[in-house]
Design a protein around this motif. Structure first.
Motif, mmCIF file in Angstrom:
data_model
loop_
_atom_site.group_PDB
_atom_site.id
_atom_site.type_symbol
_atom_site.label_atom_id
_atom_site.label_comp_id
_atom_site.label_asym_id
_atom_site.label_seq_id
_atom_site.Cartn_x
_atom_site.Cartn_y
_atom_site.Cartn_z
ATOM 1 N N ASN A 76 13.971 -1.077 -9.055
ATOM 2 C CA ASN A 76 14.556 -0.790 -10.367
ATOM 3 C C ASN A 76 13.477 -0.411 -11.381
ATOM 4 O O ASN A 76 13.312 -1.043 -12.424
ATOM 5 N N ILE A 77 12.737 0.658 -11.074
ATOM 6 C CA ILE A 77 11.617 1.100 -11.911
ATOM 7 C C ILE A 77 12.040 2.297 -12.767
ATOM 8 O O ILE A 77 12.393 3.347 -12.231
ATOM 9 N N LYS A 133 13.700 2.080 -5.785
ATOM 10 C CA LYS A 133 12.652 1.331 -5.083
ATOM 11 C C LYS A 133 11.406 2.191 -4.938
ATOM 12 O O LYS A 133 11.482 3.367 -4.600
ATOM 13 N N ILE A 134 10.248 1.592 -5.213
ATOM 14 C CA ILE A 134 8.953 2.214 -4.932
ATOM 15 C C ILE A 134 8.192 1.283 -4.011
ATOM 16 O O ILE A 134 8.043 0.093 -4.307
ATOM 17 N N GLN A 135 7.718 1.808 -2.876
ATOM 18 C CA GLN A 135 6.952 1.002 -1.924
ATOM 19 C C GLN A 135 5.535 1.543 -1.834
ATOM 20 O O GLN A 135 5.315 2.714 -1.526
ATOM 21 N N ILE A 136 4.577 0.679 -2.117
ATOM 22 C CA ILE A 136 3.149 1.013 -2.008
ATOM 23 C C ILE A 136 2.551 0.039 -1.009
ATOM 24 O O ILE A 136 2.488 -1.161 -1.279
ATOM 25 N N GLY A 137 2.128 0.534 0.157
ATOM 26 C CA GLY A 137 1.697 -0.376 1.215
ATOM 27 C C GLY A 137 2.877 -1.241 1.619
ATOM 28 O O GLY A 137 3.981 -0.731 1.850
ATOM 29 N N ARG A 194 6.280 5.405 -1.102
ATOM 30 C CA ARG A 194 7.624 5.841 -0.709
ATOM 31 C C ARG A 194 8.591 5.600 -1.863
ATOM 32 O O ARG A 194 8.544 4.566 -2.519
ATOM 33 N N ILE A 195 9.479 6.554 -2.072
ATOM 34 C CA ILE A 195 10.543 6.404 -3.060
ATOM 35 C C ILE A 195 11.861 6.216 -2.312
ATOM 36 O O ILE A 195 12.235 7.055 -1.484
ATOM 37 N N ASN A 196 12.525 5.097 -2.563
ATOM 38 C CA ASN A 196 13.844 4.830 -1.970
ATOM 39 C C ASN A 196 13.853 5.024 -0.455
ATOM 40 O O ASN A 196 14.716 5.700 0.111
ATOM 41 N N SER A 197 12.854 4.472 0.230
ATOM 42 C CA SER A 197 12.764 4.510 1.702
ATOM 43 C C SER A 197 12.582 5.916 2.265
ATOM 44 O O SER A 197 12.821 6.148 3.453
ATOM 45 N N GLY A 198 12.155 6.857 1.422
ATOM 46 C CA GLY A 198 11.888 8.211 1.912
ATOM 47 C C GLY A 198 10.544 8.276 2.611
ATOM 48 O O GLY A 198 9.920 7.260 2.916
ATOM 49 N N GLU A 228 1.852 -13.790 -3.616
ATOM 50 C CA GLU A 228 1.591 -15.213 -3.434
ATOM 51 C C GLU A 228 0.862 -15.485 -2.126
ATOM 52 O O GLU A 228 0.182 -16.487 -1.972
ATOM 53 N N HIS A 229 0.999 -14.584 -1.163
ATOM 54 C CA HIS A 229 0.335 -14.744 0.142
ATOM 55 C C HIS A 229 -1.113 -14.266 0.081
ATOM 56 O O HIS A 229 -2.034 -14.948 0.532
ATOM 57 N N ALA A 230 -1.314 -13.080 -0.486
ATOM 58 C CA ALA A 230 -2.661 -12.483 -0.556
ATOM 59 C C ALA A 230 -2.568 -11.200 -1.372
ATOM 60 O O ALA A 230 -1.479 -10.647 -1.550
ATOM 61 N N PRO A 231 -3.691 -10.733 -1.901
ATOM 62 C CA PRO A 231 -3.679 -9.445 -2.599
ATOM 63 C C PRO A 231 -3.263 -8.310 -1.652
ATOM 64 O O PRO A 231 -3.390 -8.425 -0.433
ATOM 65 N N VAL A 232 -2.787 -7.239 -2.225
ATOM 66 C CA VAL A 232 -2.391 -6.055 -1.454
ATOM 67 C C VAL A 232 -3.524 -5.031 -1.526
ATOM 68 O O VAL A 232 -3.985 -4.689 -2.617
ATOM 69 N N THR A 233 -3.983 -4.567 -0.371
ATOM 70 C CA THR A 233 -5.056 -3.566 -0.307
ATOM 71 C C THR A 233 -4.469 -2.226 0.118
ATOM 72 O O THR A 233 -3.746 -2.149 1.120
ATOM 73 N N ILE A 234 -4.785 -1.194 -0.640
ATOM 74 C CA ILE A 234 -4.228 0.146 -0.404
ATOM 75 C C ILE A 234 -5.372 1.145 -0.298
ATOM 76 O O ILE A 234 -6.181 1.255 -1.223
#
Length: 496
Positions: free
Chosen positions: A116-117, A106-110, A52-56, A32-38
């Protein structure tokens, strides 16, 4: 995958159409703020992003629009949590592969976090052959379909946008897509050489375009030279060849001289993989990497942006190709130099850096030929100076394919008549630089093969020759090297 038998059906007219409407998707607050650039790395024609998987720790994942589900590599999956073993399978290169599955917290990209994936578990060790490393997993459409995914190959970045906020760029070619494999993957309609209508899977994890053996028989491609082996997801080796067609048309996008890999060896079992029994082709990164590609899952379409000066660049590049052929026929160096100078001036007047760089490199190659013939160092100095100039202009063009081509041509200056080991070292450094710029350029692998042969590494040279011919089956340098290698090995069938 399953079968349901209905013994009886009764119709209840009180059930309205509204009951069958798709429920609204939950909002992704970060977008909602802006697109995510990776940012991404482009290795072996594969797109690698960090996640990152689960904060690894951050690990490398392949961005794979050809995978219906997100996949986690087995060693990483074992550290995440318990896996469920099932009879679920996915269709891979040459057969169906049974897989387990688990739930990723959790999966974190940027700075984008998804929770819950569900993910499949597979052994991804076969990717090491092309990537030089084992990826932690594949980010598939189960994650990607929540976004409008823009892949900017030139600037090496991916942009994830809220589909509701996506705007169609003015210069974009809009190509409708159809869902496939349970509405998880995207398929486009196209044609080869204007007469073979086919469907194609949109696959950003495909390092080369593919036609199944079934389709290649339908098209009747004729004899195909074997150019080595590739590994499917299941780890099975497949013997492949490659074919260059005149054109590929997908919607309003037309690609000249597309190359497709074709499996040559039929399994004794009933074929079940994409390479063998598939009724559709696969369009991979060798095609998409020349564009800025947006995959709009929500609206079933591709938005394809090509450089605004593309037609003008292609026209000048075509002129250069014609002059190359003319020079090979008549060997009139003065006439060729005048022709390349004319193209150079036209490119400079039009401010087209890519054909300008190619024209300069052709002039450099003429100086290189004079050096090879006369062995006068002044011609070598002039050739080096012009190749250096061409490489700098190519870098300004931001056309990585042209950058790779020019660096490969520069390397051949040292390979054609090396004066010492330092020349071979210089050639290899140039080729390594070229490979980082343009992993889809066959001439780079042909140059690496020449380099390996001159240092006595025949086995490695053979692999590079096969890579060159897989990417461009009409590369004459690679074909003559293949001819020589087959002759030395006594492979009379391949020699013929």
């Amino acid at each position: 995958s399953s079968e349901t038998i209905l013994d009886a059906v009764s119709i209840d007219d009180s059930i309205g159409d509204v009951q069958f409407e798709m429920p609204a998707e939950s909002k992704i607050s970060r977008l909602e703020h802006a697109p995510v650039t990776i940012p991404f790395e482009y290795v072996g024609n594969q797109i690698l992003i960090s996640a990152r998987i689960n904060s690894g720790i951050e690990q490398k994942f392949v961005l794979d629009t050809g995978a219906s589900q997100t996949v986690i590599d087995k060693p990483l999956a074992q550290s995440i949590g318990p896996q469920t073993v099932s009879t679920f399978s996915v269709t891979a290169g040459s057969k169906a592969v049974p897989l387990g599955y688990l739930n990723v917290g959790k999966i974190q990209i940027g700075d984008l976090i998804m929770e819950n994936i569900p993910a499949l578990v597979a052994d991804l060790s076969s990717f090491r052959a092309t990537l030089g490393q084992r990826p932690a997993g594949l980010i598939g459409t189960s994650v990607l379909k929540r976004f409008a995914v823009t892949i900017d190959y030139r600037d090496r970045k991916i942009i994830l946008t809220d589909p509701a906020q996506l705007r169609v760029p003015e210069n974009a070619i809009v190509v409708p897509t159809s869902p496939a494999f349970g509405s998880t993957l995207l398929v486009v309609s196209g044609s080869i050489d204007g007469k073979h209508a086919l469907n194609f899977l949109v696959d950003t994890a495909a390092g080369f375009n593919n036609l199944s053996s079934t389709l290649s028989k339908k098209i009747d491609v004729g004899p195909v030279l074997p150019v080595g082996q590739v590994f499917g997801l299941e780890g099975q080796k497949m013997n492949i060849g490659s074919v260059k067609f005149k054109s590929l048309q997908v919607g309003g996008l037309k690609i000249a001289n597309p190359v497709f890999a074709i499996q040559l060896q039929q399994s004794a079992e009933k074929p079940s993989g994409l390479f063998t029994a598939g009724k559709m082709g696969i369009i991979g990164n060798p095609i998409w990497s020349s564009t800025r590609l947006t995959i709009d899952y929500r609206n079933d379409r591709l938005l394809i942006e090509v450089p605004s000066d593309r037609l003008a660049v292609e026209r000048l590049q075509s002129h250069i190709d014609e002059e190359d052929k003319l020079y090979l026929r008549n060997k009139n160096m003065d006439e060729a130099a005048a022709a390349y100078e004319k193209i150079l001036k036209e490119a400079q007047a039009s401010k087209l850096k890519a054909p300008e760089a190619l024209a300069i490199s052709r002039l450099a190659s003429l100086f290189a030929e004079k050096f090879n013939a006369q062995k006068e160092s002044r011609w070598l100095d002039m050739a080096v100076r012009e190749y250096d100039r061409a490489a700098k202009v190519a870098a300004e063009s931001r056309n990585k394919l042209v950058e790779g081509q020019i660096l490969a041509q520069w390397a051949m200056l040292y390979l054609n008549s090396p004066r010492s080991k330092s020349d071979l070292d210089a050639a290899q450094k140039l080729l390594n630089r070229a490979l980082l710029k343009a992993p889809s350029e066959g001439s780079i692998y042909a140059g690496l093969a020449s380099c390996m042969l001159k240092t006595g590494k025949t086995q490695v040279a053979t692999q590079f020759v096969d890579n060159a011919l897989l990417l461009d089956p009409s590369n004459w340098q690679a074909l003559w090297l293949k001819h020589r290698l087959c002759e030395e090995a006594g492979k009379t069938k391949d020699l013929a």
